[in-house]
Design a protein around this motif. Structure first.
Motif, PDB file in Angstrom:
ATOM      1  N   SER A 123       0.915  -1.294  -0.009  1.00  0.00           N
ATOM      2  CA  SER A 123       0.095   0.051  -0.377  1.00  0.00           C
ATOM      3  C   SER A 123       1.048   1.426   0.153  1.00  0.00           C
ATOM      4  O   SER A 123       1.363   1.133   0.647  1.00  0.00           O
ATOM      5  CB  SER A 123      -0.982  -0.881   1.066  1.00  0.00           C
ATOM      6  N   PHE A 124       0.629   2.310  -1.462  1.00  0.00           N
ATOM      7  CA  PHE A 124       1.416   3.353  -0.531  1.00  0.00           C
ATOM      8  C   PHE A 124       0.582   4.461  -1.458  1.00  0.00           C
ATOM      9  O   PHE A 124       0.882   6.067  -1.028  1.00  0.00           O
ATOM     10  CB  PHE A 124       2.377   3.434  -2.044  1.00  0.00           C
ATOM     11  N   LEU A 125      -0.672   3.919  -1.498  1.00  0.00           N
ATOM     12  CA  LEU A 125      -1.435   5.853  -1.988  1.00  0.00           C
ATOM     13  C   LEU A 125      -1.745   5.980  -0.444  1.00  0.00           C
ATOM     14  O   LEU A 125      -2.237   5.817  -0.084  1.00  0.00           O
ATOM     15  CB  LEU A 125      -2.850   5.135  -2.529  1.00  0.00           C
ATOM     16  N   ASN A 133       7.996   4.889   0.663  1.00  0.00           N
ATOM     17  CA  ASN A 133       7.836   6.242   0.735  1.00  0.00           C
ATOM     18  C   ASN A 133       7.618   6.307  -0.618  1.00  0.00           C
ATOM     19  O   ASN A 133       7.596   5.168  -1.392  1.00  0.00           O
ATOM     20  CB  ASN A 133       8.630   7.928   0.842  1.00  0.00           C
ATOM     21  N   MET A 134       6.669   6.952  -1.951  1.00  0.00           N
ATOM     22  CA  MET A 134       6.817   7.111  -3.696  1.00  0.00           C
ATOM     23  C   MET A 134       8.217   6.606  -3.942  1.00  0.00           C
ATOM     24  O   MET A 134       8.194   6.487  -5.246  1.00  0.00           O
ATOM     25  CB  MET A 134       6.426   8.150  -3.562  1.00  0.00           C
ATOM     26  N   THR A 183      10.651   4.710  -3.503  1.00  0.00           N
ATOM     27  CA  THR A 183      11.390   3.232  -2.576  1.00  0.00           C
ATOM     28  C   THR A 183      10.063   2.537  -2.572  1.00  0.00           C
ATOM     29  O   THR A 183      10.213   1.541  -2.859  1.00  0.00           O
ATOM     30  CB  THR A 183      11.171   3.613  -0.863  1.00  0.00           C
ATOM     31  N   ILE A 184       9.108   2.493  -3.724  1.00  0.00           N
ATOM     32  CA  ILE A 184       8.110   1.613  -4.460  1.00  0.00           C
ATOM     33  C   ILE A 184       8.537   0.751  -4.963  1.00  0.00           C
ATOM     34  O   ILE A 184       8.612  -0.684  -4.865  1.00  0.00           O
ATOM     35  CB  ILE A 184       6.843   2.491  -5.500  1.00  0.00           C
ATOM     36  N   GLY A 185       9.180   0.764  -6.141  1.00  0.00           N
ATOM     37  CA  GLY A 185      10.459   0.139  -7.133  1.00  0.00           C
ATOM     38  C   GLY A 185      10.706  -1.376  -5.956  1.00  0.00           C
ATOM     39  O   GLY A 185      10.815  -2.602  -5.733  1.00  0.00           O
ATOM     40  N   ALA A 186      11.576  -0.804  -5.317  1.00  0.00           N
ATOM     41  CA  ALA A 186      12.612  -1.514  -4.108  1.00  0.00           C
ATOM     42  C   ALA A 186      11.627  -2.137  -2.871  1.00  0.00           C
ATOM     43  O   ALA A 186      11.626  -3.624  -2.956  1.00  0.00           O
ATOM     44  CB  ALA A 186      13.865  -0.414  -3.302  1.00  0.00           C
ATOM     45  N   ASN A 187      10.838  -1.458  -2.698  1.00  0.00           N
ATOM     46  CA  ASN A 187       9.391  -2.075  -2.124  1.00  0.00           C
ATOM     47  C   ASN A 187       8.610  -3.082  -2.249  1.00  0.00           C
ATOM     48  O   ASN A 187       8.728  -4.429  -1.819  1.00  0.00           O
ATOM     49  CB  ASN A 187       8.692  -1.265  -1.134  1.00  0.00           C
TER      50      ASN A 187
END
Length: 604
Positions: free
Chosen positions: A225-227, A253-254, A256-260
């Motif tokens: 979840s990031f929104l 945070n936005m 780090t989405i790729g890494a997460n």
């Protein structure tokens, strides 16, 4: 089993199938998991603490119930606070973390918020700045440990004997028709409006959306979840997860989405189209770096994906798709964790080209549609092929009714429609008539009952010649081109249609290097004759797809991308057309000299 009717009933549902990694977030660089039991203990402890602070349902009316503010990034504490507040009979008033102090003051005053929970020092400072102007506000609590701020942990204490029963006695008085939350819409224009949503509103939407997600063959019930959680799209989806046994991981945070995604390996996630555009940009940048046969295979695979049709069963295409998947698309999926089956997309229109490409790559895009006032989903595409159509937002969600008014506006009726705007019965009466909510969007239902959005009613404009123009279809079509990042069609009360365009500098800069065009800044690029010629050719390519009055006659390239921080976009990525038009008034005016050319011309 007794049917769940309130949002906090998810606590009982979860207790029957506890998870060790129920809620998860990064703390000091490492993932910290909250088990189901740990989360539930915190929920009840916070409920008890709020009751001790005098928080209550008051006289049971919406106005009489205490209001609790919440301004935070997505994290376990957000969900814990939400459910704890609900159990006391109070009403949660969540705000975007990037809300300005003026709006914070206006919203907290209108809602008469009693206590506010914030995640970080900067948010605490924002609230403190206006604290004295909010008579109802008694205290601020922070999730992070911050000097000179009261940490929420000071409220959390083991429950004394009988407290759990007391909490349950209070929560048992709460009905499905009681207001669970007031969500203030950011809007593209005007003052924020407080949307009152009942437990029934959101529960009906979550139950029907849960049925949609249950048909996706997930490897694991795990989501990232990031929104923003105060946005009804992510908030409602959170309840789907809470009622259906998912583990929820919150991105740092936005950036780090790729890494997460690689770390968490989720089976699905929700997103706005802007994120998909950014992801695909990165994919294309990596493709541009390839050489020789690898480069040829990459771009061949992209072409295969662009030609994807949901029901194309021809053997020739199936073979091409299988080869492209083995050589290229499988690497894309691995780059985002390897388990992704689907991405649920909402908030704004998703370019059809991206839907085709991601779906062809085995990442099924399920675009939906709705508003805060409808809790939010009105329609959504399904995972099964019979329930999907490119260019539509899918069939209506279960329990939701919709019809098209004489002027083309989409009207919605059902248990998902809001109770009204807080302290604004006049505005409520303007948008709800005979139980039908007027969405403000223009659309159509096709013969198979798939809903298609064609424009915003308020965004359709009339040229000085009296012809109506719907800007959204023009913008969405032209933004399918990789070189166009953002675009706003103009022309209200003007002689012809023009457009402001923000180039995709991710694609434009490599193109300039390839064509030996020197530049030191974006401002250099938008004035170069060869760049101008490139964008004129792009507009020339798309214009024949529209009637004469809709064709873009002149364009202006802009050096700076529109963003939330710079004020041109809402927190959900929608354009603030009025703000953009005011900011670039000089550039727009330059596109309208007395003589009009039939060919696109760029003005700087």
């Amino acid at each position: 089993m007794e049917r769940a009717t309130r949002l906090f009933d998810c606590i009982n549902t979860q207790a029957k199938a506890p998870r060790a990694n129920f809620l998860n977030a990064k703390e000091s660089g490492a993932w910290k998991a909250y088990s189901t039991k740990e989360a539930h203990d915190l929920i009840y402890q916070l409920s008890a603490a709020l009751l001790d602070l005098g928080v209550s349902a008051g006289d049971g009316t919406t106005e009489g119930r205490d209001k609790i503010g919440l301004i935070s990034n997505g994290r376990p504490e957000w969900v814990i606070t939400d459910l704890a507040v609900q159990q006391t009979g109070a009403v949660l008033v969540p705000l975007y973390p990037n809300t300005g102090t003026r709006d914070i003051e206006q919203i907290l005053n209108e809602a008469e918020v009693k206590y506010v929970f914030v995640s970080s020092k900067d948010l605490c400072d924002k609230v403190k700045e206006v604290h004295l102007n909010i008579p109802s506000l008694k205290g601020i609590f922070t999730f992070d440990h911050i000097d000179e701020c009261t940490h929420w942990g000071t409220l959390l204490k083991p429950l004394k004997e009988g407290r759990l029963q007391q909490i349950k006695q209070i929560s048992n008085q709460i009905t499905e028709n009681d207001i669970a939350t007031i969500i203030y819409t950011s809007g593209t224009t005007g003052r924020p409006k407080g949307v009152m949503l009942t437990h029934k509103n959101i529960m009906s939407n979550a139950a029907a959306s849960g049925d949609v997600l249950s048909r996706i063959p997930l490897k694991e019930k795990c989501v990232l979840s990031f929104l923003p959680l105060n946005h009804i799209f992510e908030k409602m989806c959170t309840y789907v997860y809470l009622f259906n046994g998912f583990s929820i991981y919150y991105a740092e945070n936005m950036d780090t989405i790729g890494a997460n995604l690689k770390e968490v390996k989720p089976s699905l996630f929700t997103a706005v189209p802007r994120l998909l555009e950014k992801v695909f940009e990165k994919i294309m940048v990596e493709g541009q770096k390839l050489t020789g046969i690898k480069r040829k295979i990459f771009f061949w695979a992209v072409k295969v994906a662009e030609a994807y049709e949901i029901n194309d069963s021809s053997l020739g295409y199936k073979i091409k798709l299988a080869v492209a998947d083995k050589l290229v698309f499988s690497k894309w999926r691995n780059a985002i964790g390897g388990n992704i089956k689907s991405i649920v997309v909402g908030s704004s229109a998703c370019p059809i080209k991206l839907e085709r490409i991601f779906t062809a790559a085995g990442i099924v895009i399920l675009e939906g549609y709705g508003l805060t006032e409808t809790s939010p989903v009105i329609a959504v595409n399904r995972y099964e092929k019979s329930g999907r159509k490119f260019g539509t937002v899918g069939p209506l969600l279960g329990g939701v009714e919709a019809k098209i008014a004489a002027d083309g506006e989409i009207l919605c009726k059902g248990p998902n429609v809001m109770a009204g705007y807080y302290k604004n019965p006049e505005l409520t009466a303007e948008v709800i008539e005979d139980e039908w909510f007027h969405t403000g969007d223009i659309g159509e239902l096709d013969k198979d009952s798939f809903l298609k959005i064609t424009d915003r009613k308020k965004e359709i404009f009339k040229t000085s010649g009296g012809k109506y123009v719907a800007p959204l279809p023009i913008e969405n079509k032209m933004k399918e081109n990789y070189f166009i990042e953002q675009m706003m069609v103009c022309g209200s009360e003007r002689k012809f249609v023009s457009a402001l365009i923000v180039p995709s500098y991710t694609h434009l800069k490599p193109w300039c290097k390839q064509h030996e065009i020197p530049f030191s800044s974006n401002r250099d690029l938008v004035k170069d004759a060869r760049v101008i010629e490139l964008y004129q050719s792009i507009i020339n390519t798309y214009n024949p797809e529209f009637n004469h009055v809709e064709q873009v006659k002149k364009i202006t390239l802009l050096p700076d991308e529109w963003s939330i921080d710079s004020g041109e976009l809402t927190p959900t990525g929608k354009m603030k057309r009025k703000i953009i038009a005011e900011k670039y008034k000089a550039q727009i005016d330059k596109m309208y000299p007395s003589e009009v050319s039939d060919n696109p011309t760029l003005v700087n």
